[in-house]
Design an enzyme around this catalytic site. Structure first.
Site, PDB file in Angstrom:
ATOM      1  N   ASP A   1       0.844  -1.184   0.000  1.00  0.00           N
ATOM      2  CA  ASP A   1       0.000   0.000   0.000  1.00  0.00           C
ATOM      3  C   ASP A   1       0.887   1.245   0.000  1.00  0.00           C
ATOM      4  O   ASP A   1       1.791   1.378   0.833  1.00  0.00           O
ATOM      5  CB  ASP A   1      -0.885  -0.051   1.249  1.00  0.00           C
ATOM      6  CG  ASP A   1      -1.916   1.059   1.319  1.00  0.00           C
ATOM      7  OD1 ASP A   1      -1.880   1.980   0.488  1.00  0.00           O
ATOM      8  OD2 ASP A   1      -2.758   0.999   2.239  1.00  0.00           O
TER       9      ASP A   1
ATOM     10  N   ASP B   1      -6.871   3.456  -9.713  1.00  0.00           N
ATOM     11  CA  ASP B   1      -8.239   2.939  -9.587  1.00  0.00           C
ATOM     12  C   ASP B   1      -9.216   4.106  -9.573  1.00  0.00           C
ATOM     13  O   ASP B   1      -9.096   5.008  -8.738  1.00  0.00           O
ATOM     14  CB  ASP B   1      -8.387   2.133  -8.290  1.00  0.00           C
ATOM     15  CG  ASP B   1      -7.831   0.721  -8.427  1.00  0.00           C
ATOM     16  OD1 ASP B   1      -7.663   0.251  -9.568  1.00  0.00           O
ATOM     17  OD2 ASP B   1      -7.571   0.077  -7.394  1.00  0.00           O
TER      18      ASP B   1
ATOM     19  N   ASP C   1      -8.200   8.218 -17.618  1.00  0.00           N
ATOM     20  CA  ASP C   1      -9.130   8.233 -18.748  1.00  0.00           C
ATOM     21  C   ASP C   1     -10.576   8.351 -18.262  1.00  0.00           C
ATOM     22  O   ASP C   1     -11.507   8.136 -19.023  1.00  0.00           O
ATOM     23  CB  ASP C   1      -8.959   6.969 -19.596  1.00  0.00           C
ATOM     24  CG  ASP C   1      -9.259   5.686 -18.830  1.00  0.00           C
ATOM     25  OD1 ASP C   1      -9.137   5.699 -17.584  1.00  0.00           O
ATOM     26  OD2 ASP C   1      -9.607   4.664 -19.444  1.00  0.00           O
TER      27      ASP C   1
END
Length: 233
Positions: free
Chosen positions: A118, A141, A177
């Site tokens: 992490d 993400d 995106d």
């Protein structure tokens, strides 16, 4: 001394995860990567203090931290094109870490090390203030559901932590995106006083950032690509 940010570090060790862990299928070649761990992997855990970056790479050089290196496609290309800078690639998925280490071995690159874990605890405790030349956060993400937006890595508290680690003149480069995430990124980065946008809004696509599978996937789906390049004042 460990470097922490009082706005983000959780003394309990618990925090909201910014990644969606998906256990991929282990492939035969990933067993080969196990032997490369001593050479390329950063062994770090909370409470162990700041990383001795110079010892990790065996030299003193500008440091790039890439958060979410995936399978290492961009990492490898950019490290090979820029051998005078060292790259610490952070990736939570073991399969991506294995692919990257195998790529490093195949290309004979010595300026990349990999942390499998992490990113947030590493930012809070594992890096010294003003020690990073550039942060790269490419196609993180997206957490598209509104109730999950709090999990996005690019938000005010995390960016301020990164800014504390960036040297003056250092770069924060993001790409996505997902249109609404891009707008959020722009709003967040614009709101951090020590950051200055190099462009008026989104940046033209930089030639030095390779086209990865994530970008190709987004283009195939008809989505635009958004880059942001900010400098620490």
């Amino acid at each position: 001394m460990p470097v922490t940010d009082q706005h983000t570090a959780d003394p309990s060790g618990r925090h909201i995860l910014t990644f969606n862990f998906r256990q991929g299928r282990k492939k035969a070649r990933h067993d080969e990567a196990d032997a490369l761990i001593p050479r390329y992997a950063l062994d770090w855990s909370r409470g162990s203090g700041a990383v001795d970056v110079e010892a990790l790479f065996g030299r003193k050089a500008p440091l790039v931290v890439e958060i979410g290196s995936g399978n290492g496609e961009a990492t490898l290309a950019m490290a090979e094109a820029d051998p005078d800078r060292d790259v610490l690639a952070v990736e939570v998925f073991p399969q991506g870490v294995a692919d990257l280490m195998l790529g490093l071995e195949r290309r004979g690159l010595e300026n990349v090390r990999v942390y499998n874990g992490d990113a947030l605890p590493l930012l809070w405790e594992g890096l010294a203030a003003d020690s990073v030349d550039e942060f790269r956060v490419y196609f993180p993400d997206p957490w598209t559901k509104k109730r999950h937006h709090k999990r996005r890595i690019i938000q005010d508290e995390h960016v301020r932590t990164m800014c504390g680690l960036l040297r003056p003149g250092g770069t924060l480069h993001t790409a996505t995106d997902i249109a609404d995430y891009a707008e959020q990124m722009l709003e967040v980065l614009d709101g951090v006083e020590v950051l200055e946008n190099r462009f008026d809004g989104f940046a033209p696509r930089p030639d030095h950032r390779p086209v990865t599978k994530f970008e190709r996937r987004g283009r195939k789906a008809g989505r635009d690509i958004y880059d942001l390049l900010f400098t620490k004042k």
